[in-house]
Design a protein around this motif. Structure first.
Motif, PDB file in Angstrom:
ATOM      1  N   ALA A 103       0.830  -1.211   0.000  1.00 29.58           N
ATOM      2  CA  ALA A 103       0.000   0.000   0.000  1.00 29.58           C
ATOM      3  C   ALA A 103       0.866   1.264   0.000  1.00 29.58           C
ATOM      4  O   ALA A 103       0.561   2.242  -0.705  1.00 29.58           O
ATOM      5  N   ALA A 104       1.958   1.229   0.773  1.00 31.05           N
ATOM      6  CA  ALA A 104       2.838   2.402   0.835  1.00 31.05           C
ATOM      7  C   ALA A 104       3.393   2.722  -0.548  1.00 31.05           C
ATOM      8  O   ALA A 104       3.386   3.881  -0.992  1.00 31.05           O
ATOM      9  N   GLU A 105       3.846   1.702  -1.245  1.00 28.84           N
ATOM     10  CA  GLU A 105       4.403   1.909  -2.586  1.00 28.84           C
ATOM     11  C   GLU A 105       3.343   2.501  -3.519  1.00 28.84           C
ATOM     12  O   GLU A 105       3.632   3.399  -4.318  1.00 28.84           O
ATOM     13  N   THR A 106       2.122   2.012  -3.426  1.00 31.07           N
ATOM     14  CA  THR A 106       1.060   2.539  -4.282  1.00 31.07           C
ATOM     15  C   THR A 106       0.809   4.019  -3.995  1.00 31.07           C
ATOM     16  O   THR A 106       0.660   4.831  -4.923  1.00 31.07           O
ATOM     17  N   LEU A 107       0.780   4.376  -2.710  1.00 37.77           N
ATOM     18  CA  LEU A 107       0.565   5.786  -2.355  1.00 37.77           C
ATOM     19  C   LEU A 107       1.675   6.653  -2.942  1.00 37.77           C
ATOM     20  O   LEU A 107       1.424   7.733  -3.505  1.00 37.77           O
ATOM     21  N   LEU A 108       2.915   6.169  -2.832  1.00 41.14           N
ATOM     22  CA  LEU A 108       4.043   6.931  -3.362  1.00 41.14           C
ATOM     23  C   LEU A 108       3.939   7.096  -4.873  1.00 41.14           C
ATOM     24  O   LEU A 108       4.106   8.182  -5.416  1.00 41.14           O
TER      25      LEU A 108
END
Lengths: 282, 282, 282, 282
Positions: D35-40
């Motif tokens: 999820a963090a990667e997607t937000l970035l």
């Protein structure tokens, strides 16, 4: 969920078999194929059949005639037919003083008012200043929905009288593909506007089972509930009510609950029949 | 509960006054006596009036014409009329692909489908195999209740399309003494049978207040909610919705809530208006 | 609404008098003043009294002892006490195979599980992998609300077992001024999360009246419903249920329904008792 | 139902992406993998992300810190977090006079009362004669259920004050296998006993979407709703609310709605997302 192979084998182990009408004995095109033969065989094997139905559209006598087979004659005697209309009629007889009772439904449904000793009055004929002693919602046909449902609402805003709902079903099958809105849905709508508490008769309430069980006891006072089986096609009425009344229950897949949905619905609702069969013709 | 002597004095302290239609501006016989004069005076004193109404039976233009006073002319410009039908129309425009939209209601209510760029189709003209893109419940008149409400149920059993309810009211006053069942009640009945989730527009939901407030902001972007007053006759829609939206609320006793019931109902529901007045004509 | 002067005069005309417990015979501080004398006089005049109560917190024997007067001794024999717990117990005995039944409630409430031949297990002692045969909601005390109500929800997500609610009341008086949340409210909350259908026992359902009436018939098989009076302090349980069962009903104003509200509530709900009295001590 | 292969491809076509928290960004064990990667990546591609959550258990600042990645730092700035607690706080600020506000919830949830300029008072500390200006139900933890829920009921029987529900959810995931009862369920239970109308904030109500959209407009006043996507794991809150607000909706299968149920539930509810993805990490 296990689907039992033979309804007859299971049911014949019970002294009394209670059967729902629509979806069990008949559907929109008439009697379900093989149902007549099953009723006959159950009788031969010593099981007495009773019909327990949420239906107040016509008298028990008219209902009995609809189970008259061209070859075998009368399949269910009128004394073995218990309709929610009969409970509504009992209520009127015991709790409402003799007088005028307004109703919605077909003329044939007024039987349940007359048999209670009251004078039925179609709601369309209730002038605004007509004093009535009760209002009974009997059936979804036989009146003009727009004017007469609105008239019910306004009658009940003016007069504080008991309102009886003689069939709690929300809908019923009208054809292979379609359903019709039942009078129970109309009752819920009117009650939501009026905010009064209506008096409802019919499954899953156990009162109709008690009514039938009392008949059974007059025939054989030593009957125990273990000797009675309820057969129905609807989890929320037939099976829930039978379970609550304390008798065994059998779900058939020939009506409201279809084979493809049965397992999901039993799980989702938590309403657990003792047995499941494809239909009573097995 | 204190009944304030002068509506005009209270309302004129607000830059914007939102008014419900039925029971506030008009009743079953036409405009409430003195309401036109109040609207004119509010305008003279610098308060802008908007009508916020759960009504999708006709276009905002038709509604505006009903507030046309023989002597003073147009009392509320069409741009100041916000109906729940306009929100339903917005939904169709933004969320439903262009196509055929079935509806129940008078032909005039189809305005809200056409203005969204869709083709309205009275539900009576929907054959069973007609693919539709949505069903909209607009009004309680203009169709045959028995056949068309049953048709809605069966359409929705066959097609999984959005169902929009353009007026959430359960009933509305039809005369001095009677009410009529509103389309919100019909929607609840159909939803109870179908068990799908309909999309509803209208007070007390705050979306209609947001819609109106956005209009206010286009006029004066610095307006704060403290400068807005909601005036209504119904606790569960006008007052509850206005409170939740965060604006001051004023209950009038000229419609659904009568003076003899007001205190009991405010206490029983816990829905608390900031002010109570006999009517806007005070 | 007419308040009758003498309860004793009305009640003594009935062969059997059914009485609710809380608000009729006792309140939060013990037996209502004068109630014992009324019970004795009714007995002397030939009316048999039965207690019909939505209560599954302790056994009928414990209940009977709470009606033991220091001077007159036992006022209601244990065989004349019918509690909703007894119906729940009957259900377990007839419909749930012998085994472990989880419950919430005080240890004394587990009587209704043991008397059905099952092994009661406080829900706090149900490990996640414990197979149970049913869950019974008996009482609002005797467990930790936070952990045990949450545990009920998760148990029911894992196991598809019947859930029995042995008391349908939403709240009950805890003192002169306060109420306590009853297990019926907890049941509604859990059911709303789980979306399964629970099986409820207690007034206004007529099953408990049928249970009591069957006892009456064993005593005198020729009793008609006209000879039975239901006395209660709550319109939605005692009066609605008695009316639906077809017996006369009498509302007392010594409990849930107070004199200042009685007329408004009877009108608002449309639940009509045959008689109204201040209390049974008149 | 078609499951789209790449969330990133769909979402990056929108200028603004609204994301639910639980089941979308995180679950009971922390942030969802990927999820963090997607937000970035969404940020790099020019899509602004906002979190829209039914949660009033702690302040937006505390929420923002829970999205702080060890390597990438802060993933969602606090100004991009919109919680239902913020709407409750706005209501208190605009509609309740400054004073004491009783609450249930953890001490951290009292932030929403303090930030409105009121004095928070845990309901456990409300003596019977304490006058309060409102009661706010914030969170399911931080108080004793038995004594404090009962205390809420009795407080509301004595004082006619607004009751605010700052989270409408019925339950939330507590672990891989279990759920916890959310404060929305407690609110429904209390409201059912008290029969007053509570004021609820949170999805599916569109007010929280309006709140977020207003933030978006302050950033770019020319934004149209077509440029906004709502991403959620729950049909009845995220998708229904987004649809009603008029923005595109995307259902992820990483939380409340699992892949094996998604098609059945979409069909059963009639709540139709524009897109379906396995998770945002695709």
């Amino acid at each position: 969920m296990r689907i039992e192979a033979s309804f007859l084998e299971i049911a014949s182990a019970y002294r009394f078999v209670f059967l729902d009408a629509y979806g069990v004995l008949k559907n929109s095109t008439g009697m379900i194929q093989g149902a007549a033969e099953t009723l006959l065989k159950l009788g031969e094997q010593g099981s007495d059949c009773y019909v327990i139905t949420n239906d107040a559209s016509r008298s028990p006598g008219q209902m009995a005639r609809s189970y008259c087979h061209p070859r075998y004659g009368e399949l269910v005697p009128v004394e073995h037919i218990i309709s929610s209309g009969m409970l509504a009629s009992d209520f009127l007889a015991s709790k409402v003083r003799p007088g005028r009772v307004a109703y919605v439904g077909k003329p044939s449904s007024a039987y349940y008012i007359e048999s209670a000793g009251h004078t039925p009055l179609p709601v369309a004929q209730c002038a605004d200043d007509h004093a009535i002693d009760a209002l009974v919602l009997l059936d979804d046909e036989g009146f003009d929905w727009f004017s007469d449902i609105n008239r019910c609402v306004n009658l009940l805003r003016r007069q504080n009288v008991p309102v009886v709902v003689a069939n709690t079903d929300l809908s019923y099958p009208a054809s292979e593909t379609d359903v019709s809105i039942a009078v129970g849905s109309l009752a819920n709508m009117i009650e939501g506007i009026i905010q009064k508490t209506f008096i409802r008769f019919g499954k899953p309430d156990t009162q109709i089972f008690d009514f039938a069980y009392d008949l059974v006891l007059t025939r054989d006072p030593l009957t125990s509930k273990k000797q009675v089986l309820m057969v129905g096609d609807t989890l929320h009425t037939d099976i829930l009510g039978g379970n609550k009344f304390g008798i065994d229950t059998l779900l058939v897949l020939s009506g409201n609950t279809q084979e493809r949905d049965a397992e999901v619905r039993i799980h989702a609702t938590g309403i657990l029949p003792n047995f499941v069969c494809a239909s009573i013709a097995t």
